[in-house]
Motif scaffolding. Structure first.
Motif, PDB file in Angstrom:
ATOM      1  N   UNK A 158      14.072  -9.718   5.535  1.00 33.89           N
ATOM      2  CA  UNK A 158      12.703 -10.152   5.255  1.00 33.89           C
ATOM      3  C   UNK A 158      12.410 -11.574   5.718  1.00 33.89           C
ATOM      4  N   UNK A 159      13.416 -12.292   6.211  1.00 31.40           N
ATOM      5  CA  UNK A 159      13.188 -13.669   6.657  1.00 31.40           C
ATOM      6  C   UNK A 159      14.262 -14.032   7.670  1.00 31.40           C
ATOM      7  N   UNK A 195       3.469  -3.184  -5.963  1.00 29.37           N
ATOM      8  CA  UNK A 195       4.593  -3.076  -5.031  1.00 29.37           C
ATOM      9  C   UNK A 195       5.908  -2.892  -5.790  1.00 29.37           C
ATOM     10  N   UNK A 196       6.085  -3.639  -6.869  1.00 24.95           N
ATOM     11  CA  UNK A 196       7.299  -3.514  -7.675  1.00 24.95           C
ATOM     12  C   UNK A 196       7.431  -2.106  -8.261  1.00 24.95           C
ATOM     13  N   UNK A 197       6.335  -1.544  -8.745  1.00 27.71           N
ATOM     14  CA  UNK A 197       6.367  -0.188  -9.305  1.00 27.71           C
ATOM     15  C   UNK A 197       6.747   0.826  -8.221  1.00 27.71           C
ATOM     16  N   UNK A 215      14.978  -4.233  -6.077  1.00 24.77           N
ATOM     17  CA  UNK A 215      13.924  -5.148  -6.505  1.00 24.77           C
ATOM     18  C   UNK A 215      13.082  -5.580  -5.326  1.00 24.77           C
ATOM     19  N   UNK A 216      12.280  -6.627  -5.526  1.00 26.30           N
ATOM     20  CA  UNK A 216      11.450  -7.163  -4.450  1.00 26.30           C
ATOM     21  C   UNK A 216      11.608  -8.681  -4.425  1.00 26.30           C
ATOM     22  N   UNK A 217      11.287  -9.266  -3.289  1.00 26.07           N
ATOM     23  CA  UNK A 217      11.252 -10.722  -3.124  1.00 26.07           C
ATOM     24  C   UNK A 217       9.809 -11.093  -2.828  1.00 26.07           C
ATOM     25  N   UNK A 235      14.020  -7.741 -10.200  1.00 32.31           N
ATOM     26  CA  UNK A 235      14.963  -6.636 -10.114  1.00 32.31           C
ATOM     27  C   UNK A 235      14.455  -5.463 -10.930  1.00 32.31           C
ATOM     28  N   UNK A 236      14.690  -4.302 -10.396  1.00 39.29           N
ATOM     29  CA  UNK A 236      14.283  -3.087 -11.093  1.00 39.29           C
ATOM     30  C   UNK A 236      15.330  -2.737 -12.160  1.00 39.29           C
TER      31      UNK A 236
END
Length: 98
Positions: A5-6, A53-55, A64-66, A92-93
């Motif tokens: 992602x980066x 987005x997290x869901x 999870x997401x950043x 984090x999920x």
């Protein structure tokens, strides 16, 4: 799988003073030009409601997401490499495997 992602460094050049969107574009070009395949996947940029987005990520069993603000430059805050600023978030999920 690894979702890229980066991109902070490329060919010995520090990219942290470029915007995140510019770094993501360089990352996409790098992945496309080298024809990288799984387990490395490019993580698209998304704007909007992070909870939605997290869901969605949780339903896919992603870890999870950043979340980052795209209008801030990396490396100008005086933080040591690897430290998060107050403007970045990680979620984090609870349903993902450790």
């Amino acid at each position: 799988m690894y979702f890229a992602f980066d991109l902070l460094w490329l060919d010995g050049q520090d990219l942290r003073k470029h915007s995140q969107l510019a770094r993501k574009e360089l990352l996409k070009e790098l992945i496309d030009s080298t024809k990288l395949k799984e387990p490395i996947l490019y993580s698209e940029h998304h704007e909007g409601d992070g909870q939605v987005l997290f869901a969605a990520a949780s339903k896919l069993n992603y870890q999870g997401i950043i979340s980052k603000r795209v209008d801030l430059l990396t490396g100008r805050s005086g933080l040591k490499l690897g430290r998060r600023s107050r403007q970045s978030r990680r979620a984090n999920s609870p349903w993902s495997a450790p």
